[in-house]
Design a protein around this motif. Structure first.
Motif, mmCIF file in Angstrom:
data_model
loop_
_atom_site.group_PDB
_atom_site.id
_atom_site.type_symbol
_atom_site.label_atom_id
_atom_site.label_comp_id
_atom_site.label_asym_id
_atom_site.label_seq_id
_atom_site.Cartn_x
_atom_site.Cartn_y
_atom_site.Cartn_z
ATOM 1 N N GLY A 191 -14.999 2.928 -17.894
ATOM 2 C CA GLY A 191 -15.586 3.499 -16.687
ATOM 3 C C GLY A 191 -14.524 3.781 -15.651
ATOM 4 O O GLY A 191 -13.350 3.947 -15.956
ATOM 5 N N GLU A 192 -14.929 3.856 -14.384
ATOM 6 C CA GLU A 192 -14.010 4.162 -13.299
ATOM 7 C C GLU A 192 -13.264 2.896 -12.898
ATOM 8 O O GLU A 192 -13.784 2.064 -12.158
ATOM 9 N N TRP A 193 -12.051 2.763 -13.370
ATOM 10 C CA TRP A 193 -11.297 1.524 -13.144
ATOM 11 C C TRP A 193 -9.815 1.859 -13.040
ATOM 12 O O TRP A 193 -9.230 2.422 -13.938
ATOM 13 N N TYR A 194 -9.206 1.527 -11.912
ATOM 14 C CA TYR A 194 -7.820 1.883 -11.672
ATOM 15 C C TYR A 194 -6.996 0.623 -11.408
ATOM 16 O O TYR A 194 -7.429 -0.277 -10.693
ATOM 17 N N GLN A 195 -5.800 0.591 -11.982
ATOM 18 C CA GLN A 195 -4.889 -0.522 -11.752
ATOM 19 C C GLN A 195 -3.534 0.053 -11.350
ATOM 20 O O GLN A 195 -2.996 0.916 -12.018
ATOM 21 N N MET A 196 -3.000 -0.457 -10.228
ATOM 22 C CA MET A 196 -1.733 0.059 -9.706
ATOM 23 C C MET A 196 -0.784 -1.093 -9.424
ATOM 24 O O MET A 196 -1.024 -1.890 -8.503
ATOM 25 N N PRO A 197 0.271 -1.253 -10.214
ATOM 26 C CA PRO A 197 1.244 -2.324 -9.945
ATOM 27 C C PRO A 197 2.079 -1.999 -8.722
ATOM 28 O O PRO A 197 2.378 -0.837 -8.437
ATOM 29 N N ILE A 219 -2.840 -3.981 -7.774
ATOM 30 C CA ILE A 219 -3.973 -3.591 -6.956
ATOM 31 C C ILE A 219 -5.000 -2.946 -7.867
ATOM 32 O O ILE A 219 -4.686 -2.024 -8.614
ATOM 33 N N GLN A 220 -6.241 -3.444 -7.845
ATOM 34 C CA GLN A 220 -7.274 -2.932 -8.732
ATOM 35 C C GLN A 220 -8.464 -2.452 -7.909
ATOM 36 O O GLN A 220 -8.833 -3.057 -6.910
ATOM 37 N N ILE A 221 -9.049 -1.358 -8.356
ATOM 38 C CA ILE A 221 -10.266 -0.865 -7.719
ATOM 39 C C ILE A 221 -11.068 -0.126 -8.773
ATOM 40 O O ILE A 221 -10.515 0.654 -9.545
ATOM 41 N N GLY A 222 -12.361 -0.412 -8.868
ATOM 42 C CA GLY A 222 -13.158 0.290 -9.856
ATOM 43 C C GLY A 222 -14.441 -0.413 -10.215
ATOM 44 O O GLY A 222 -14.802 -1.433 -9.652
ATOM 45 N N ALA A 223 -15.145 0.153 -11.192
ATOM 46 C CA ALA A 223 -16.422 -0.396 -11.654
ATOM 47 C C ALA A 223 -16.178 -1.425 -12.745
ATOM 48 O O ALA A 223 -15.276 -1.284 -13.557
ATOM 49 N N HIS A 224 -17.001 -2.471 -12.764
ATOM 50 C CA HIS A 224 -16.803 -3.538 -13.729
ATOM 51 C C HIS A 224 -18.133 -4.225 -13.976
ATOM 52 O O HIS A 224 -18.945 -4.374 -13.062
ATOM 53 N N ASP A 225 -18.367 -4.660 -15.206
ATOM 54 C CA ASP A 225 -19.646 -5.278 -15.537
ATOM 55 C C ASP A 225 -19.903 -6.556 -14.741
ATOM 56 O O ASP A 225 -21.033 -6.925 -14.485
ATOM 57 N N LEU A 270 0.820 -1.211 0.000
ATOM 58 C CA LEU A 270 0.000 0.000 0.000
ATOM 59 C C LEU A 270 0.856 1.264 0.000
ATOM 60 O O LEU A 270 0.604 2.197 -0.771
ATOM 61 N N LEU A 271 1.879 1.290 0.864
ATOM 62 C CA LEU A 271 2.694 2.495 0.991
ATOM 63 C C LEU A 271 3.559 2.752 -0.239
ATOM 64 O O LEU A 271 4.047 3.864 -0.432
ATOM 65 N N SER A 272 3.766 1.730 -1.073
ATOM 66 C CA SER A 272 4.588 1.906 -2.276
ATOM 67 C C SER A 272 3.757 2.150 -3.534
ATOM 68 O O SER A 272 4.307 2.312 -4.622
ATOM 69 N N LEU A 273 2.427 2.183 -3.392
ATOM 70 C CA LEU A 273 1.562 2.396 -4.560
ATOM 71 C C LEU A 273 1.785 3.779 -5.162
ATOM 72 O O LEU A 273 1.975 4.762 -4.450
ATOM 73 N N LYS A 323 4.918 10.730 -7.498
ATOM 74 C CA LYS A 323 3.898 9.842 -8.045
ATOM 75 C C LYS A 323 3.268 8.946 -6.983
ATOM 76 O O LYS A 323 2.305 8.228 -7.271
ATOM 77 N N LEU A 324 3.817 8.977 -5.768
ATOM 78 C CA LEU A 324 3.284 8.125 -4.712
ATOM 79 C C LEU A 324 1.826 8.482 -4.408
ATOM 80 O O LEU A 324 1.463 9.648 -4.356
ATOM 81 N N LEU A 325 1.017 7.469 -4.187
ATOM 82 C CA LEU A 325 -0.388 7.699 -3.864
ATOM 83 C C LEU A 325 -0.543 8.241 -2.453
ATOM 84 O O LEU A 325 -1.316 9.169 -2.213
ATOM 85 N N PHE A 326 0.205 7.660 -1.507
ATOM 86 C CA PHE A 326 0.079 8.059 -0.109
ATOM 87 C C PHE A 326 1.278 8.910 0.313
ATOM 88 O O PHE A 326 2.412 8.425 0.328
ATOM 89 N N GLN A 327 0.993 10.169 0.664
ATOM 90 C CA GLN A 327 2.025 11.112 1.072
ATOM 91 C C GLN A 327 1.545 11.892 2.298
ATOM 92 O O GLN A 327 0.353 11.964 2.572
ATOM 93 N N ALA A 328 2.492 12.457 3.014
ATOM 94 C CA ALA A 328 2.167 13.324 4.147
ATOM 95 C C ALA A 328 2.895 14.645 3.949
ATOM 96 O O ALA A 328 3.866 14.724 3.186
ATOM 97 N N GLY A 329 2.445 15.675 4.650
ATOM 98 C CA GLY A 329 3.095 16.969 4.502
ATOM 99 C C GLY A 329 2.814 17.884 5.671
ATOM 100 O O GLY A 329 1.706 17.885 6.222
ATOM 101 N N SER A 330 3.826 18.662 6.062
ATOM 102 C CA SER A 330 3.680 19.700 7.082
ATOM 103 C C SER A 330 4.850 20.658 6.937
ATOM 104 O O SER A 330 5.900 20.293 6.395
#
Length: 574
Positions: free
Chosen positions: A253-259, A271-277, A238-241, A304-311
């Motif tokens: 449609g709304e369909w995401y694929q993340m190696p 990792i896949q998440i989205g709408a599918h028939d 997850l943290l490397s996505l 490009k990381l999906l999960f980031q933090a900032g302050s």
């Protein structure tokens, strides 16, 4: 070996920067190896540590680590096991990297195991890691082949969450993410500029207001836990996505694929998440992911990381530190407890175990292993125990039912009814788990059935057997017309399912030409068409419009293309 008090001698060329399994940046300081008991850097700088002559130089160890093929996280953990081994040898006056020291080290670990301080799996892990170090330093690995083996028989599997646990955790996580993300996106620069001890962000829950410090990290930590619930991926994955490149307006449609690279398995998983028939994905999970993408881009477009933090106007990859901080936040303000009264907090491995249990209830352990990205053996060993409280409740129910049967006679169903009456409950734990976690069965007309093997199924089966249409085997209820007057019918407002329902309705209307007259047709299908009309009126207009457009563009759903005419059935009362 000689020990001398010398001024600190720090070689800045033997510092190795790595990232641990929690995505935290770490520095492996091989200068520590040159001092007695492997001290921390501060003690060396203050002159509190004794210099120690070593048989192998720190520079040699540094080069071996630097040039090895191990992953960054593995190097970090091997360095920790090196530290433990060196400290043992120094405290017990053994020469390091010798066969004799290995024997004594093993004996000390076995003593800890016998006294209950460490379990079998921990002993095995330490010995295996120490052997890897010896091999890395070109020392004989065979010295470890004669050591006692204890296996991993005491390894504890991950505990899944109960339904009650999830009812407490998920609404809070979803509410926190939705509320904080909406506020964050209104002015991301403001919140990213704030330090860790200042905040303008507040979370409202059940009429109370809670301050949220380091809101970007807290927000993304809640997102990681939700993502682990939706995908069952592990922490490192997850943290490397990285953010997917696929647009949410693509033709599928709304369909995401993340190696993501799975380190220990040495392979890439997706990792896949989205709408599918063919796959029903909850709408709120898609809304969550779209919002997550917006937040991720608002924190940093460059990364490009999906999960980031900032302050303080500085962005960093999200790490286990933020996850721990978020858990402390939940514990401080909400104090959730599980069914046994113990502290309840989100844990990624427990979400994985919950997903495994859910899959194995409906499919095989092989299917579960495929979804978790593990081997079937690993899934059975670590992700198949379920929830302890629910397991004990089911065992107690089972013992009570069999005791009642032995005492009063009769069949199992009769005993179940008596136990329910005695306990004043409507349903036993195991039956409730099957009811809660078994997914509704999709019918050919696009709606679903919550209880496809219940009383209605038995009536359908008897009627079909009477007409010699089915054998004596048990089948799910398939009385498509009776679904619309059945309390177990479930309609999911998704375009594909509504398209299927529209196709079914079209086939019914076309069948009018195969009836004797209009009266005959209306007697057969009026109640069904009326029920479908009410369903369509209750569907969200956007979803109905999307399904209607799909019907106009593609025609009948594939399930109904070869059945353009429905032959007349007997009327409802016949």
């Amino acid at each position: 070996m000689t020990t001398r008090i010398l001024p600190p001698r720090i070689n800045h060329e033997i510092l190795l920067e790595v990232t641990d399994g929690g995505n935290r940046s770490k520095t492996l300081d091989f200068n520590r190896y040159n001092y007695l008991h492997f001290p921390i850097r501060n003690n060396i700088n203050r002159g509190r540590s004794l210099f120690q002559e070593r048989s192998i130089s720190a520079e040699s160890l540094y080069v071996a680590f630097r040039d090895s093929d191990y992953s960054s996280a593995t190097k970090f953990y091997l360095f920790e096991y090196l530290r433990q081994y060196i400290i043992f040898c120094d405290k017990n006056h053994h020469s390091i990297f010798t066969n004799e020291s290995v024997q004594y080290y093993c004996d000390s670990l076995i003593c800890k195991n016998k006294s209950g301080k460490i379990v079998n799996s921990t002993y095995t892990l330490i010995i295996s890691a120490t052997k890897s170090l010896f091999v890395l330093f070109d020392l004989p690995g065979r010295w470890f082949d004669e050591l006692p083996t204890l296996g991993k028989s005491q390894a504890e599997p991950y505990k899944s969450y109960s339904d009650n646990d999830l009812k407490k955790l998920l609404p809070l996580l979803r509410g926190f993410f939705k509320q904080i993300s909406n506020k964050f996106l209104q002015d991301p620069d403001l919140y990213l500029s704030q330090g860790k001890n200042e905040t303008d962000m507040f979370f409202r829950w059940n009429g109370k207001i809670f301050p949220v410090y380091g809101c970007a990290g807290q927000l993304m930590a809640s997102a990681v836990y939700l993502m682990s619930y939706y995908t069952w991926a592990n922490t490192n994955t997850l943290l490397s996505l990285e953010r997917p490149d696929i647009s949410k307006n693509n033709i599928n449609g709304e369909w995401y694929q993340m190696p993501a690279f799975k380190r220990r398995a040495f392979r890439v998983i997706t990792i896949q998440i989205g709408a599918h028939d063919q796959i029903s994905i909850p709408k709120y999970s898609l809304e969550f992911f779209n919002q997550l993408l917006d937040v991720s881009k608002a924190i940093s477009v460059k990364s490009k990381l999906l999960f980031q933090a900032g302050s303080s106007n500085r962005t960093t990859p999200l790490s286990a530190v933020q996850l721990q901080n978020f858990n402390r936040f939940l514990k401080k303000y909400f104090g959730l407890t599980d069914d046994k009264g113990l502290s309840l907090s989100p844990v990624i491995s427990r979400f994985r175990a919950t997903g495994s249990q859910l899959t194995q209830l409906n499919y095989s352990h092989i299917h579960s292993a495929s979804l978790l990205g593990n081997s079937p053996k690993t899934t059975r060993k670590h992700y198949s125990e379920g929830n302890e409280y629910e397991n004990q409740s089911m065992l107690q129910d089972s013992v009570s039912v069999f005791a009642d049967k032995a005492l009063n006679g009769g069949n199992i169903e009769t005993s179940k009814k008596r136990i329910k009456n005695e306990l004043n409950i409507e349903i036993l734990t195991y039956e409730n788990m099957l009811k809660m976690k078994s997914t509704p069965m999709r019918q050919a007309h696009g709606s679903y059935c919550k209880n496809p093997f219940g009383e209605q199924a038995n009536k359908f089966l008897l009627r079909a057997q009477r007409h010699e249409l089915l054998s004596t085997e048990k089948f799910a209820c398939s009385d498509l017309l009776m679904c619309f007057s059945c309390p177990h019918q479930v309609v999911i407002a998704e375009p594909t399912d509504i398209w299927c329902l529209l196709s079914f309705k079209e086939c019914i209307e076309e069948s009018i030409y195969k009836h004797v007259d209009h009266i005959h047709f209306h007697n057969n299908y009026d109640y069904v068409l009326s029920a479908i009309g009410k369903i369509l009126m209750s569907i969200d207009k956007k979803i109905l419009s999307s399904a209607t457009q799909k019907f106009l563009d593609e025609g009948l759903h594939p399930l109904w293309r070869d059945q353009l005419i429905l032959y007349p059935y007997g009327n409802k009362g016949s």
